[in-house]
Design a protein around this motif. Sequence first.
Motif, short mmCIF file in Angstrom:
data_model
loop_
_atom_site.label_atom_id
_atom_site.label_comp_id
_atom_site.label_asym_id
_atom_site.label_seq_id
_atom_site.Cartn_x
_atom_site.Cartn_y
_atom_site.Cartn_z
N VAL A 30 38.10 43.78 22.90
CA VAL A 30 37.37 42.94 23.86
C VAL A 30 38.30 42.76 25.06
CG1 VAL A 30 36.41 40.66 24.33
CG2 VAL A 30 36.06 41.73 22.09
N TYR A 31 37.84 43.19 26.23
CA TYR A 31 38.69 43.16 27.42
C TYR A 31 38.33 41.95 28.28
CZ TYR A 31 39.76 47.91 25.99
OH TYR A 31 40.16 49.01 25.27
N SER A 32 39.32 41.08 28.46
CA SER A 32 39.12 39.88 29.27
C SER A 32 40.40 39.58 30.04
CB SER A 32 38.74 38.69 28.37
OG SER A 32 38.51 37.53 29.15
N PRO A 33 40.69 40.33 31.11
CA PRO A 33 41.91 40.09 31.88
C PRO A 33 41.97 38.64 32.39
CG PRO A 33 40.87 42.14 32.55
CD PRO A 33 39.90 41.44 31.66
N LEU A 34 43.12 38.01 32.22
CA LEU A 34 43.28 36.63 32.68
C LEU A 34 44.03 36.55 34.00
CD1 LEU A 34 44.03 34.70 29.37
CD2 LEU A 34 41.86 35.00 30.58
N LEU A 35 44.52 37.68 34.48
CA LEU A 35 45.22 37.73 35.76
C LEU A 35 44.70 38.91 36.57
CD1 LEU A 35 48.92 37.13 34.63
CD2 LEU A 35 47.38 35.45 35.61
N ASP A 36 44.51 38.70 37.84
CA ASP A 36 44.12 39.76 38.76
C ASP A 36 45.29 40.01 39.71
OD1 ASP A 36 42.43 41.62 40.13
OD2 ASP A 36 42.11 40.10 41.68
N ILE A 37 45.76 41.25 39.75
CA ILE A 37 46.92 41.59 40.57
C ILE A 37 46.46 41.88 41.99
CG2 ILE A 37 48.90 43.12 40.81
CD1 ILE A 37 48.87 41.43 38.25
N ARG A 38 47.07 41.19 42.96
CA ARG A 38 46.71 41.37 44.37
C ARG A 38 47.97 41.63 45.18
NH1 ARG A 38 46.19 37.25 48.03
NH2 ARG A 38 46.04 35.73 46.34
N LEU A 39 47.93 42.69 45.99
CA LEU A 39 49.09 43.05 46.81
C LEU A 39 49.37 41.99 47.86
CD1 LEU A 39 48.55 46.87 47.51
CD2 LEU A 39 49.94 45.80 45.73
N VAL A 40 50.66 41.82 48.18
CA VAL A 40 51.10 40.92 49.24
C VAL A 40 51.83 41.75 50.28
CG1 VAL A 40 52.57 38.96 49.84
CG2 VAL A 40 51.29 38.94 47.69
N GLY A 41 51.31 41.79 51.48
CA GLY A 41 51.95 42.56 52.55
C GLY A 41 51.54 44.01 52.54
N GLU A 42 51.93 44.71 53.60
CA GLU A 42 51.53 46.10 53.77
C GLU A 42 52.69 47.07 53.78
OE1 GLU A 42 49.23 46.23 57.32
OE2 GLU A 42 47.54 45.10 56.47
N ASP A 43 53.91 46.58 53.80
CA ASP A 43 55.07 47.47 53.84
C ASP A 43 56.29 46.70 53.37
OD1 ASP A 43 56.57 49.70 54.20
OD2 ASP A 43 56.63 49.61 56.38
N VAL A 44 57.31 47.43 52.97
CA VAL A 44 58.58 46.82 52.57
C VAL A 44 59.67 47.40 53.44
CG1 VAL A 44 60.28 46.58 50.72
CG2 VAL A 44 57.84 46.49 50.18
N VAL A 143 55.84 41.20 46.31
CA VAL A 143 54.95 42.32 46.64
C VAL A 143 53.57 42.17 45.99
CG1 VAL A 143 56.77 43.98 47.12
CG2 VAL A 143 55.96 43.71 44.76
N TYR A 144 53.41 41.19 45.09
CA TYR A 144 52.09 40.96 44.51
C TYR A 144 51.98 39.52 44.04
CZ TYR A 144 54.04 41.14 39.75
OH TYR A 144 54.76 40.87 38.61
N CYS A 145 50.75 39.08 43.91
CA CYS A 145 50.50 37.78 43.29
C CYS A 145 49.46 37.96 42.20
CB CYS A 145 50.07 36.74 44.32
SG CYS A 145 48.50 37.08 45.10
N GLN A 146 49.36 36.99 41.33
CA GLN A 146 48.46 37.06 40.19
C GLN A 146 47.47 35.90 40.28
OE1 GLN A 146 51.76 36.90 37.40
NE2 GLN A 146 51.26 38.94 36.68
N ASP A 147 46.21 36.22 40.49
CA ASP A 147 45.16 35.20 40.53
C ASP A 147 44.61 34.99 39.12
OD1 ASP A 147 45.40 35.01 43.32
OD2 ASP A 147 44.02 36.68 43.61
N LEU A 148 44.49 33.74 38.71
CA LEU A 148 44.00 33.43 37.37
C LEU A 148 42.50 33.71 37.26
CD1 LEU A 148 45.87 30.05 36.76
CD2 LEU A 148 46.48 32.32 35.88
#
Length: 241
Positions: A30-44, A143-148
């Motif tokens: 059963v797939y139920s991701p609790l975090l969504d990975i979202r990029l922060v910024g466009e370059d390093v 470089v990323y954040c995790q949305d609940l």
Amino acid sequence: MYLLMTRPRAASERFVAQLSQPVQEVIEPVYSPLLDIRLVGEDVDVGDTRGLIFTSSNGVAAAARIMTARNLPCFCVGQATTVAARRQGWSASMAGESAEALIAGLLRQRPDGPLLHLRGQSGVGDVAQTLTQLGLTTRERVVYCQDLLPLTDEAVSALGGSAPVIAPIFSPRTARQFADLVQPVAPLLLAAMSDAVAKPLISLTAQAVRVAKRPDSDAMVTAVEKLVKQALRVEGGPDAH
């Protein structure tokens, strides 16, 4: 029985594929991701950086999407993160199995600095600050954040039923979200990546909380397979004899 996967879908599917065939035959994922990975910024901007630090596979994946250069050496936490960095084209070595072990390993190695820690917004352990204070100049960049995310309807249904639910939990933040959301009716068996992951799960009325012997995917596979056998014995399944 159900195997409740709370990682992002692709990582969850890779984990399920690692399980032995007999185990795959008796579990329903059963797939139920609790975090969504979202990029922060466009370059390093690496500037005068001489090496990169990765403390998660998510950090590797995020950095790979916003960086083109692969010429800097990478120092990683855990085998899975090291392999992920190599697959993305970096020359990567494992400096430790935890953030604390990585710090100790880098202080022994004393690679050329400054180093740059590419990390998530909610990362634990002040890797860059600690290394800098101990004489190895290290900067950091989120470089990323995790949305609940909430539980899916399928996950809620499984947890509210009578069949055993086995849930491997891989991070302290996921564990806290899981503990906040879950009110299990079903028999619940948990596999935790580390003691830090297990701590938020104590409040749940689980039949078992098994901590992996090492904070890596192989050890989590072993923990989950032992929980499957335990659940089969309790249910009087084919493994009971």
